[in-house]
Motif scaffolding. Structure first.
Motif, short mmCIF file in Angstrom:
data_model
loop_
_atom_site.label_atom_id
_atom_site.label_comp_id
_atom_site.label_asym_id
_atom_site.label_seq_id
_atom_site.Cartn_x
_atom_site.Cartn_y
_atom_site.Cartn_z
N SER A 1 -15.28 -46.55 -4.12
CA SER A 1 -16.04 -46.38 -5.36
C SER A 1 -16.70 -47.68 -5.79
CB SER A 1 -15.13 -45.89 -6.48
OG SER A 1 -14.61 -44.64 -6.15
N ASP B 1 -19.62 -39.56 -4.83
CA ASP B 1 -18.28 -40.17 -4.80
C ASP B 1 -17.23 -39.08 -4.97
OD1 ASP B 1 -16.06 -41.70 -4.93
OD2 ASP B 1 -16.80 -43.06 -6.49
N GLU B 2 -16.66 -38.63 -3.89
CA GLU B 2 -15.65 -37.57 -3.86
C GLU B 2 -16.07 -36.37 -4.72
OE1 GLU B 2 -11.76 -38.57 -3.41
OE2 GLU B 2 -12.03 -40.73 -3.32
MG MG Z 1 -12.77 -43.76 -5.87
#
Ligand code: MG
Ligand code: ADP
Length: 622
Positions: free
Chosen positions: A346, A478-479
């Motif tokens: 991240s 991001d995910e």
């Molecule tokens: Mg993360």
């Protein structure tokens, strides 16, 4: 301790604390100080100036010693002010908590009562109360406390209402706790700091108000001295003998000033938001402090991250969250970034657009090039224009990134209007079109939903629609599917894949799930401890993982239809990035580790097509 050190870092608050402690100390020492009786009159010595024989601060109109009267008066004023604040704080907070916790009719009745109190002008109400009760210090105290109750009640009720709907209160109820216990053990600790803050910032006020009532002759009665009544008595001789009013005046000023400075300091030191951010707000972009010279532009990819280094500087500790990471992605390509939680994925993604919070985040090296331009050195305005317009983000939890009080359609329209001058109607039409393109059924009615009215999958579609709003060239996801169940996850992935093909999007897809990588990505980079440990095409990495970490990460994934096998969890924990070991960060958990793994820098061996950072790779790479 932490509270005190924070408090004293604030110079003004420290000054207030020192002055106030001196005054309190003087007042506490009254019994042992060689003071004269404050009430003994001696008309022969009227209006002696300060520094007279036997009277350090002089005497008043009845020949009483001013120093003695000042100290006794200060003691009384401080005690009354403090006591009034305690009473008002306790009653007001109790009323506020009860109203906020029970809500409904109880809240209504209590708060309308409070409103009635507030409808009267403050000082008039106090005057009316004293007039009804009769003059006297105790009645002045009651009046001052009473007029301050609404302030506490409103304040605390507001906070309690917010807390009462939270899950931990529900959990307490489910566990069978009674109302009294919930209020005392769950709510009170959460509002206590607010109560203390409110009290510390109002004590000064209450001292002034009591002094005001005494000044008007409604508070302390002669011969008893408090600061207000001293001022009141000195009023008639203000011109001829100014010291009689200046002495109590200066004391009032010192007390109120020091209490207010200290109160502000207490508020800052107790506020958890200010506490964590070291009393600073994050800047609009991540701080960049590069020491090494910029890496030369190698012309790779549409978005090219070169030797990026991002750290968090917290006190004396340095967290090396991202260490020498190079990644690039071409138009129409999907790059996977995979790794355990905490491996720096991240932070890498957020560094691209300068979105890492600063302080404590600092980019200490490398370059991020978009079409060749170094974004880290770009002026803020140019970076701001590219956010959302050229490079857009999709985050894990859309519920926390969508505004809870606006309709999703309006939020989408706003995202469009930040970058383009279009009318509301056009923005709305575009929003409907976007909803359709992310396959939200009935987009015309859905745009009028609030985020809480949508399911997780729908909300994530809104998140994707928002990222697509300005036709970006790069999407950093991001995910995005971590919080969704597998069927919805599959739909979202196929949606992203289609969008990539239709619009030629470049996607950086961050995940911890090899299954997702296999479905979507062309190339993969594996991160561990803030570094890339292996990279290559998806098929290469999935078929022949070279780094022991990659191999064991894949062994953790259960296989459907593969028969029963033991799932091999990786022993140990990911490293703490403030204290990375020399050599390979994975060595402490690796079954192949040798002493050589624990010393010196280990290079990322190979090229863009295939590279591994290991001296005992599982597979020889060409
Ligand atoms: Mg993360
Ligand atoms: P992930 O790979 O799970 O996305 P992150 O990129 O969020 O991991 O975090 C990378 C590392 O940076 C973690 O070890 C984390 O402890 C550290 N980190 C993140 N934010 C901060 C912060 N504000 N202060 C200190 N360390 C941080």
């Amino acid at each position: 301790m932490r509270f005190l050190s924070l408090l004293f870092r604030n110079r003004l608050a420290a000054m207030g604390a020192v002055v106030l402690s001196l005054i309190v100390l003087l007042v506490l020492l009254i019994p042992v100080l060689p003071l004269q009786d404050p009430d003994v009159t001696n008309t022969a010595d009227r209006f002696l100036p300060p520094l007279s024989e036997g009277h350090l601060l002089g005497t008043d109109h009845l020949g009483r010693d001013l120093l003695a009267r000042l100290l006794y008066g200060t003691r009384l004023s401080l005690a009354v002010g403090l006591f009034a604040a305690l009473i008002a704080g306790t009653i007001g907070s109790a009323v506020g908590i009860v109203a906020g916790y029970f809500g409904g009719r109880i809240d209504n009745v209590i708060m309308r009562g409070i409103d009635m109190l507030m409808a009267f002008p403050y000082i008039l109400l106090a005057l009316a109360i004293v007039a009804a009760l009769g003059p006297g210090l105790l009645n002045a105290l009651i009046a001052v406390a009473a007029v301050n109750i609404p302030f506490f009640a409103r304040n605390i009720r507001g906070i309690t209402v917010g807390l009462a709907g939270r899950e931990f209160i529900d959990a307490a109820r489910l566990s069978g706790m009674g109302h009294g216990r919930i209020i005392l053990t769950e709510l009170l600790p959460n509002v206590l700091s607010t109560i203390v803050i409110a009290m510390s910032t109002t004590v000064g006020w209450m001292i002034l108000e009591t002094a005001g009532l005494s000044f008007l002759g409604l508070g302390s009665q002669p011969p008893q001295a408090d600061l207000g009544s001293m001022l009141g008595e000195a009023r008639s001789s203000m011109i001829t003998n100014p010291h009689t009013s200046i002495v109590p005046g200066i004391m009032i000023f010192l007390i109120v000033m020091s209490i207010n400075l200290l109160g502000d300091g207490v508020r800052d030191a107790l506020d958890p938001r200010l506490r964590s951010g070291a009393l600073a707000r994050p800047q609009a972009r991540t701080m960049v402090r590069r020491k090494a010279p910029l890496p030369a532009d190698d012309g790779k990819g549409l978005l090219n991250i070169q030797r990026l280094e991002t750290q968090f500087h917290v006190g004396k500790r340095v967290y090396r969250a991202v260490n020498d990471v190079s990644l690039h992605v071409n138009a129409g390509e999907c790059l996977g970034v995979i790794g355990e939680s905490g491996s720096g994925k991240s932070v890498t993604a957020l560094s691209v657009m300068g979105l890492v919070a600063s302080p404590p985040g600092v980019i200490t090296g490398g370059a991020v090039r978009y079409e060749g331009e170094d974004l880290l050195a770009a002026p803020y305005e140019s970076l701001r224009k590219k956010r959302g317009e050229k490079v857009a983000y999709i985050f894990q939890d859309p519920l926390s990134t969508l505004h809870p009080l606006y309709r999703v359609g309006d939020q989408l329209a706003e995202a469009i209007q930040v970058h383009h001058r279009v009318s509301d109607a056009e923005a709305r039409a575009k929003a409907i079109e976007l909803f359709r393109s992310v396959r939200i059924p009935n987009p015309e009615s859905r745009i009028r939903n609030y985020p809480h009215e949508m399911s997780g999958g729908m909300r994530q579609r809104v998140g994707i629609a928002m990222a697509l709003a300005n036709d970006p060239d790069v999407i950093i996801a991001d995910e995005p599917t971590t919080a969704l169940d597998v069927t919805v996850q599959a739909q979202i992935l196929s949606l992203l894949d289609d969008l990539r093909r239709e619009r030629g999007l470049a996607i950086v897809f961050i995940t911890h799930d090899f299954g997702v990588v296999a479905q979507l990505c062309d190339r993969v980079a594996v991160m561990y401890g803030g570094r890339i440990v292996e990279q290559g095409t998806t098929t290469d990495i999935l078929d022949r993982p070279a780094h022991p970490y990659t191999k064991r990460l894949m062994a953790c994934v259960p296989e459907l239809g593969g028969g029963k096998r033991e799932l091999a969890a990786i022993p140990g924990l990911p490293p703490i990035v403030s204290d990375l070991p020399p050599g390979c960060a994975f060595a402490p958990r690796c079954h192949k580790a040798t002493p050589a793994c624990r010393e010196g820098e280990i290079a990322l061996d190979g090229g863009d097509a295939r590279a591994v950072r290991c001296i005992h790779p599982e597979e020889e790479i060409a």
